[in-house]
Design an enzyme around this catalytic site. Sequence first.
Site, PDB file in Angstrom:
ATOM      1  N   GLU A   1       0.818  -1.215   0.000  1.00 52.82           N
ATOM      2  CA  GLU A   1       0.000   0.000   0.000  1.00 52.82           C
ATOM      3  C   GLU A   1       0.856   1.271   0.000  1.00 52.82           C
ATOM      4  O   GLU A   1       0.604   2.223   0.718  1.00 52.82           O
ATOM      5  CB  GLU A   1      -0.940  -0.013   1.204  1.00 52.82           C
ATOM      6  CG  GLU A   1      -1.906  -1.175   1.176  1.00 52.82           C
ATOM      7  CD  GLU A   1      -2.903  -1.162   2.318  1.00 52.82           C
ATOM      8  OE1 GLU A   1      -4.058  -1.530   2.092  1.00 52.82           O
ATOM      9  OE2 GLU A   1      -2.503  -0.795   3.442  1.00 52.82           O
TER      10      GLU A   1
ATOM     11  N   ASP B   1      -8.940  -8.395   3.830  1.00 55.56           N
ATOM     12  CA  ASP B   1      -8.734  -7.353   4.828  1.00 55.56           C
ATOM     13  C   ASP B   1      -9.866  -7.293   5.843  1.00 55.56           C
ATOM     14  O   ASP B   1     -10.604  -6.310   5.891  1.00 55.56           O
ATOM     15  CB  ASP B   1      -8.579  -6.003   4.111  1.00 55.56           C
ATOM     16  CG  ASP B   1      -7.980  -4.931   5.006  1.00 55.56           C
ATOM     17  OD1 ASP B   1      -7.546  -5.256   6.118  1.00 55.56           O
ATOM     18  OD2 ASP B   1      -7.943  -3.776   4.580  1.00 55.56           O
TER      19      ASP B   1
ATOM     20  N   GLU C   1     -12.850  -1.846  12.030  1.00 51.76           N
ATOM     21  CA  GLU C   1     -12.740  -1.065  10.794  1.00 51.76           C
ATOM     22  C   GLU C   1     -13.901  -1.311   9.843  1.00 51.76           C
ATOM     23  O   GLU C   1     -14.498  -0.373   9.320  1.00 51.76           O
ATOM     24  CB  GLU C   1     -11.412  -1.380  10.097  1.00 51.76           C
ATOM     25  CG  GLU C   1     -11.239  -0.652   8.782  1.00 51.76           C
ATOM     26  CD  GLU C   1      -9.909  -0.951   8.118  1.00 51.76           C
ATOM     27  OE1 GLU C   1      -9.698  -0.465   6.992  1.00 51.76           O
ATOM     28  OE2 GLU C   1      -9.074  -1.674   8.705  1.00 51.76           O
TER      29      GLU C   1
END
Length: 650
Positions: free
Chosen positions: A257, A336, A364
């Site tokens: 990333e 993820d 998240e």
Amino acid sequence: MKIDRDACWLKKKVDMFELKTYTLKAEGPIASTIREEMPRLFEGIKEVNNTGAINIELVDDVELGAEGFQIIKGSQMKIQATTTKGLLYGIFKLYELLQLNKPIERPIRSIPDQSFRMINHWDNMDGSIERGYAGKSIFYNDNLFRKDYNIVRQYARLLASVGINALSINNVNVHAIETRLILEESLPEVKMLNDIFASYGIKTFLSINFASPKKIGGLKTADPLDEEVVNFWKDIIAKLYRVIPDFGGFVVKADSEGEPGPFKYGRGHDDGANMFGRILKKYGGLCIWRCFVYDCIQDWRNRKIDRARAAYDNFLPLDGKFDDNVILQIKLGPLDFQVREPLSPLFGALRKTNHIIEFQLTQEYTGQQKAIYYQVPVWKEVLDFDTKYDYNPSIVKKLLKNNSPVKEHSGICAVGVVGMDNNWTHHKLMQSNLYAYGQLAWDNQLSSEEIASNWTTLTFSVSKEAHEKITEILTSSRETYALYNAPNGVGFMCKPNHHYGPDIDGYEYDRWGTYHFADREGIGNNRTVQGTKFVTQYSAARCDEYNNLKTCPDEFLLWFHHVNYDYVLQNKKTLIQDIYDNHFLGVERVKNYQETWESLEGVLDEESYRNVKGLLQEQYRVAVEWRDQINTYFYRKSGIPDQQGRKIYS
């Protein structure tokens, strides 16, 4: 600012016994902590046993290892361990048993199932926390150390009480200001934090930027095989250990990333990780190397590219090439932390490299501490998962240790959850996840129900009926959230950037490789042997199961297959009707939570009651949005009406 934080499960006083005296013949920082904790934990105790005394003693018992303990109630209560760390865990366990009113009729021996039980903080020095939903960092503010050591000590106490033994204190995405944490100017403050955690038996780690030789060292390269780079890190690490001799080591996110890594220099991840490992080894330090490595600039038009393959493709060919003080950190799922995601195929396949599994405590993708989402069912699913390889044991909770050459360098880590909010986690009920993580990492056999029940007892003083209501909300909450979220394992139908609330096509034409491929005929990602071949990364038995439409579990159907809306699931419903039903049911269950919680008014303390009541209103609002947007989207795509004639906003 000194705040008497809501100390979660350590706040209640034991009121059934009185501690008259205790003995401890040991010295050192942890022994000093024990001496502080004994009166703090057992103040108000009337009688532990006939003598009212506890003997806390070090013994020679190899089977207990470095962290195990035993509690013996006889003519005199005894807590025994081979180290002061084990003794500390023992006194916290005695406190817990007394609070739970569990009898100690025979000796209790407790040895942790997992060696590493770690938390990764994603805290930034400006005070923000990446994926943090409980206020600012307890470590930093305004690009300085916060220096509120009272809060840090309270946090260390919470972690030790459930057996956490390691943590990193800064974000794995290391920004410019955080690269300076490894420099001499920052080491006195890092040492202050390190020493607080060490006094509770917790090792401290720093996340580092792979490109630090360029960013703060003035070099032109960060090539791990370059002599100047190696010397830069030797100097940094020598100075660090000179100030902090018991420092844990580094956590590294590289080639991921946008973060720099060895790929830039034509090197492998083994080259990068082993460079750190070899320098750290002299000091007893560890390099924890994250496997979250994938191409984050993908073309949505190319159906052959599959981000889910990345960790396996990058790291399995390197199995056995890492030094013995290097640990690979692998996310539990291939993408993820989605609500439904199969186990990463690296677990079971990786057999000659130390590794730990990564959970996400912070919510998240699961409501960001505005929604109730008790995570133990997720963790139990993966720890109890049988990879079905041709060796024994092939169950994840066993193979983590068995497949790591150095068994002490295996275990579990989780992304941190706490912030400066007075109750640590913003949502009172989500304190349960922090407690549960430590409990389950120590004892993998515990059930979701037992842990939730224990947390409720330790946290609230309520009737049996109220206790059962709270526990039921917790244990059913994961399934409730899954019902109104993205369907059947497809994932990532959330808003980009902050991942809160529905946005079905939010990532669909983006670069991140997280696509649902919905069209007028159907939905799902073809990861079969005819598609991206992701299924072939599993054992033969699991590959066959997932590849076959008839045996692929419904909850992972759209992860592995693209199917038509009228496809009949194992539950005998069509896919489209299952989507409609689940999203209506999910909202109904949140509404029921509201009614249940409101029945507890006057039973719970006012602060906890109002905190959860207000957040349940927000959870209901968002659940309705998920229901209406998902159902409308798929009605528009399929043209197939709801069989029950319910309102769909077409």
